[in-house]
Design an enzyme around this catalytic site. Structure first.
Site, PDB file in Angstrom:
ATOM      1  N   TYR A 141      42.338  47.864  37.557  1.00  0.00           N
ATOM      2  CA  TYR A 141      42.122  46.678  38.389  1.00  0.00           C
ATOM      3  C   TYR A 141      42.524  47.036  39.816  1.00  0.00           C
ATOM      4  O   TYR A 141      43.449  47.827  40.031  1.00  0.00           O
ATOM      5  CB  TYR A 141      42.959  45.494  37.887  1.00  0.00           C
ATOM      6  CG  TYR A 141      42.478  44.924  36.563  1.00  0.00           C
ATOM      7  CD1 TYR A 141      42.674  45.618  35.377  1.00  0.00           C
ATOM      8  CD2 TYR A 141      41.835  43.694  36.500  1.00  0.00           C
ATOM      9  CE1 TYR A 141      42.237  45.094  34.169  1.00  0.00           C
ATOM     10  CE2 TYR A 141      41.398  43.163  35.291  1.00  0.00           C
ATOM     11  CZ  TYR A 141      41.600  43.871  34.133  1.00  0.00           C
ATOM     12  OH  TYR A 141      41.158  43.353  32.930  1.00  0.00           O
ATOM     13  N   GLU A 142      41.836  46.421  40.779  1.00  0.00           N
ATOM     14  CA  GLU A 142      42.015  46.873  42.156  1.00  0.00           C
ATOM     15  C   GLU A 142      43.407  46.587  42.721  1.00  0.00           C
ATOM     16  O   GLU A 142      43.749  47.088  43.785  1.00  0.00           O
ATOM     17  CB  GLU A 142      40.932  46.276  43.058  1.00  0.00           C
ATOM     18  CG  GLU A 142      41.024  44.788  43.228  1.00  0.00           C
ATOM     19  CD  GLU A 142      39.769  44.197  43.884  1.00  0.00           C
ATOM     20  OE1 GLU A 142      38.760  44.896  44.001  1.00  0.00           O
ATOM     21  OE2 GLU A 142      39.826  43.027  44.275  1.00  0.00           O
ATOM     22  N   SER A 143      44.208  45.804  42.028  1.00  0.00           N
ATOM     23  CA  SER A 143      45.582  45.582  42.463  1.00  0.00           C
ATOM     24  C   SER A 143      46.426  46.838  42.316  1.00  0.00           C
ATOM     25  O   SER A 143      47.589  46.852  42.715  1.00  0.00           O
ATOM     26  CB  SER A 143      46.211  44.450  41.649  1.00  0.00           C
ATOM     27  OG  SER A 143      46.069  44.707  40.266  1.00  0.00           O
TER      28      SER A 143
END
Lengths: 258, 287
Positions: A51-53
């Protein structure tokens, strides 16, 4: 006979089946996240979800509401900073599949998540591109999951947020893009894949009980079909059970304070 | 050296009308308490910078604090629209909001360039999208070694960075853990940094040898605000209060309900309200 699953479940399960155990997937929130985790909980236990986090190889028990829920970090192999995520992992070419959704899509699978109407005086201001513009060109290939409607499947996008096959043919190559772009579009009615020459998204499989008229009615361009069109296998009992348990756990977790 | 101040004093000292301000946090550690203090102090004409403006920026925009927003994704994560942001862009309420729109990759690179003291960031990005047509700051450069054409954006150099961290020690060093977002880069790119923390400890104690620590001399002011990220979260202290993100959808949809909520829950409150919110939401849930 009434089918014992919803069109949404059909769509999520069909999308999940497209993912392989060895894939490294950049996962968007919402339907892509449901499909990617369903794949992990069924036929692809070894799949790597990112996930881009910044969470690498995460294994959430419940679906995150946001792209950065604590659940993602706590169940990840490791968590890197957001600049590192975009520079080393995405731009660096480490991701095999980018999984996207959008508000509007055209027949070449270009996506709009920016505005409906004009940019300067929009009818609806949508959230914007986020990670999608670079996900669309940096991941090995792109899967898209979107429920079909005339509003979403349009003849011309109001704004191109992320590149699909551009104007078709070898447009991506002309722009210097080396990745495949959208190779599969899963909807609540059918599966599209790009025609090898024109790159127009073409129906290759129709979900059980869905008619061609229904597909056309929910599409803003004239739909093309592959020479051989399959019928998508219906959801299996195990897939349905796992998906429903996942959604039930998620609803419980998000409804509560903690 | 970081000065430890009460939040109101810290905002008073650090944030001025017309500043460019990056209140960062990638879902985790969003500095809600500091943002509310800015609203209470009636700061105006701010340029707000953030990758993922969410509820807090919706509140600042709806209360008229911002003239401009620099961003890459403006929504309520997993829920839908930010209605105050939309009202500003679609209808100019409470006043016109200028927007400068990027992608995440470009924003992250721009912070990194700012922290590195470079004038611009370079990335393989913005290919085939319409964003360069609406944002003239997105330009291209040709690599002098390979001839590849790459995208550039100017470095972010905000006047002020504001972040929420887990803890500070007695010397004013600041520790972050969990999802780090772009907070370290934002602080190092900014001229002044304000950090709110859950607590001050004598010593950080056992930690990873590579822990993310911002040394005291990179931070102008620290304010201790337990619960200061709520309804966002602080890893190991309390979880994200997802129910409120869903509730915000109803609150922010109409101007009247929004203003009433802000009056009751921000204007009439102090930073102490945040610890109360966390307790009411189930307390200091650790993980």
């Amino acid at each position: 006979m009434t089918p014992d699953y919803t069109p949404n479940e059909m769509m999520t399960i069909t999308a999940a089946r497209a993912l392989k155990n060895e894939d490294v997937v950049f996962v968007g929130i919402g339907m892509p996240s449901a499909a990617a985790n369903l794949a992990r909980l069924t036929h692809a236990p070894g799949i790597t979800l990112i996930y881009e986090s910044g969470t690498l190889a995460t294994r959430p028990t419940v679906l995150p509401l946001s792209i950065g829920d604590g659940e993602l970090c706590e169940t990840a192999l490791t968590t890197v900073s957001v600049p590192e995520m975009f520079r080393y992992w995405l731009q660096g070419g480490r991701i095999s599949v980018g999984f996207l959704g959008g508000a509007q899509i055209d027949k070449f699978a270009n996506l709009n998540t920016t505005v409906v109407g004009s940019y300067d005086k929009p009818k609806v201001r949508l959230p914007g591109g986020g990670g999608a513009p670079e996900i669309a060109t940096s991941c090995g290939e792109i899967f898209i999951i979107m429920a079909q409607s005339r509003r979403g499947f349009v003849g011309k996008l109001d704004f191109v947020t992320s590149l699909g096959h551009g104007e078709g043919g070898k447009h991506r190559e002309r722009l210097g893009v080396k990745t495949k772009g959208p190779t599969r579009l899963v909807t609540d009615l059918c599966i599209f894949e790009p025609d090898p020459e024109s790159r127009e998204m073409t129906v290759v499989s129709i979900h059980p009980g869905v008619t061609r008229a229904q597909i056309q009615d929910n599409t803003g361009w004239t739909v093309r079909y592959a020479a051989k069109v399959a019928e998508t296998p219906p959801p299996g009992a195990h897939e349905l059970a796992v998906l429903r348990q996942l959604h039930a756990r998620t609803a419980k977790a998000h409804g509560q304070a903690a | 050296m970081a000065r430890v101040l009460a939040l109101a004093e810290a905002v008073e000292a650090i944030v001025r009308d017309g500043d460019s301000v990056a209140m960062e946090g990638f879902t985790h550690l969003i500095p809600h308490a500091a943002g509310h203090e800015i609203i209470r102090q009636g700061r105006k004409h701010l340029t707000l910078i953030r990758m993922t403006p969410d509820i807090l920026y919706d509140q600042l925009i709806g209360m008229g604090c911002a003239d401009k927003l620099v961003f890459s994704w403006g929504g309520n994560p997993g829920v839908g629209s930010l209605y105050r942001l939309r009202d500003a862009v679609e209808n100019g309420w409470p006043h016109r909001l200028e927007i400068e729109e990027h992608s995440h990759a470009a924003m992250a690179n721009a912070y990194e360039a700012g922290a590195a003291g470079l004038p611009f960031a370079v990335l393989r990005g913005y290919i085939g999208t319409d964003l360069p047509d609406v944002n003239p700051k997105i330009r291209r450069v040709t690599c002098p070694y390979t001839g590849e054409v790459l995208a550039t954006v100017p470095a972010h150099r905000p006047d002020v960075a504001i972040i929420h961290a887990l803890k500070a020690d007695r010397e004013g060093n600041v520790l972050l853990a969990g999802i780090l977002g772009v907070q370290k880069e934002a602080v190092l790119a900014a001229r002044r940094a304000l950090v709110t923390v859950e607590e001050v400890v004598d010593d950080f104690g056992p930690r990873s040898l590579n822990a993310c620590i911002l040394p005291s001399w990179t931070v102008a002011a620290i304010a201790v605000v337990p619960g200061g990220a709520f309804p966002s979260y602080a890893q190991g202290y309390y979880r994200r209060f997802n129910a409120f993100y869903k509730e915000w959808d109803g609150i922010a949809r109409e101007r009247a309900t929004f203003l009433a909520w802000m009056k009751e829950n921000v204007l009439a409150k102090t930073p102490d309200a945040f610890a109360t919110h966390v307790r009411a939401a189930g307390g200091g849930v650790t993980s």
